[in-house]
Enzyme design. Sequence first.
Site, mmCIF file in Angstrom:
data_model
loop_
_atom_site.group_PDB
_atom_site.id
_atom_site.type_symbol
_atom_site.label_atom_id
_atom_site.label_comp_id
_atom_site.label_asym_id
_atom_site.label_seq_id
_atom_site.Cartn_x
_atom_site.Cartn_y
_atom_site.Cartn_z
ATOM 1 N N LEU A 8 1.006 -1.159 0.092
ATOM 2 C CA LEU A 8 -0.104 -0.079 -0.122
ATOM 3 C C LEU A 8 0.700 1.383 -0.123
ATOM 4 C CD1 LEU A 8 -2.609 -0.981 2.378
ATOM 5 C CD2 LEU A 8 -2.538 -1.258 0.165
ATOM 6 N N HIS A 38 -3.643 4.188 -1.884
ATOM 7 C CA HIS A 38 -4.492 3.498 -1.193
ATOM 8 C C HIS A 38 -5.003 4.187 0.240
ATOM 9 C CE1 HIS A 38 -1.976 0.430 -3.244
ATOM 10 N NE2 HIS A 38 -3.111 0.211 -3.887
ATOM 11 N N GLY A 74 -9.325 3.709 -7.332
ATOM 12 C CA GLY A 74 -8.470 4.787 -7.636
ATOM 13 C C GLY A 74 -8.755 5.261 -9.279
ATOM 14 N N ARG A 82 4.153 -0.196 -8.692
ATOM 15 C CA ARG A 82 4.923 -0.644 -9.764
ATOM 16 C C ARG A 82 6.288 0.272 -9.786
ATOM 17 N NH1 ARG A 82 2.240 -2.881 -14.872
ATOM 18 N NH2 ARG A 82 1.032 -4.338 -13.775
#
Length: 285
Positions: free
Chosen positions: A33, A37, A149, A189
């Site tokens: 997270l 988030h 999101g 990522r």
Amino acid sequence: MITLKTVRELRAAIARTRGEGKRIALVPTMGNLHAGHIALVEKARQRADFVVASIFVNPLQFGPAEDLDKYPRTLAADQEKLLEGGCNLLFAPSVEEMYPGGIQGQTRIAVSGVSEGLCGATRPGHFEGVATVVAKLFNIAQPDIALFGEKDFQQLAVIRTLVRDLNMPIQIFGEPTVRAADGLALSSRNGYLNDEQRSVAPALYRILCDTSAALQAGERDFARLCARGLEALQQAGFRPDYLEIREAASLRTASPEDRRLVVLGAAYLGNTRLIDNLSVELAGD
Ligand code: PAF
């Protein structure tokens, strides 16, 4: 905050919470997270009385050549962040708990139309995996609302369509992308980027901003704008996947009469594929 690992335990906790007349929010995640988030959890707290987050690295949405095994699993750190963000309950099931019949035979949900093109073209089966796990999480947690999101803009469109088409009594909220100071959209990522790639990465957002500015300035040759954006991505050091202008609500190819547009881009730095998007509201003619 309690952490539950089985569907049975979660169902019992949800039934108790419902019995108390509480409005329930679900924030589905794959863990690892970041502030994006936690912003979802904080928004969920404003919109509901009881916030459930889920952490499940969903094998169904990873392609054979994708990073399922490499995907970071950071449960203890995630639990701390969720607690700080005000989450009430974490659901963190195992793969066996979510797919007791195995992955091969799992019933799957295909959301046609919005799943096609863009990321759907590069990641065949990805949105089927997302729609399937999200539908399962919705059935298990039975939330009143769920938050996602806007960074994953196509995913959000897939989930909105899923809920509409299958008459799920859940309100979906898309929340603004959280960005680093240099504009890079927060993403798990980003952790894969080396220093040099990290310094190039914000150019994706800048190029989307340039495309948006050109649209605002009245340019309507979408093909030319996209070609220019792709060229700029390449110049910046990316291996571009796509840069497209779509109608924001339907995700169909934009036409010059459309007023609510979204510019979406995906590009690789090394093996890391970054995505981002920017909504563009044009003034009426
Ligand atoms: O956006 C994600 O993290 C995942 O795709 C989701 C929605 C949690 C489904 O696994």
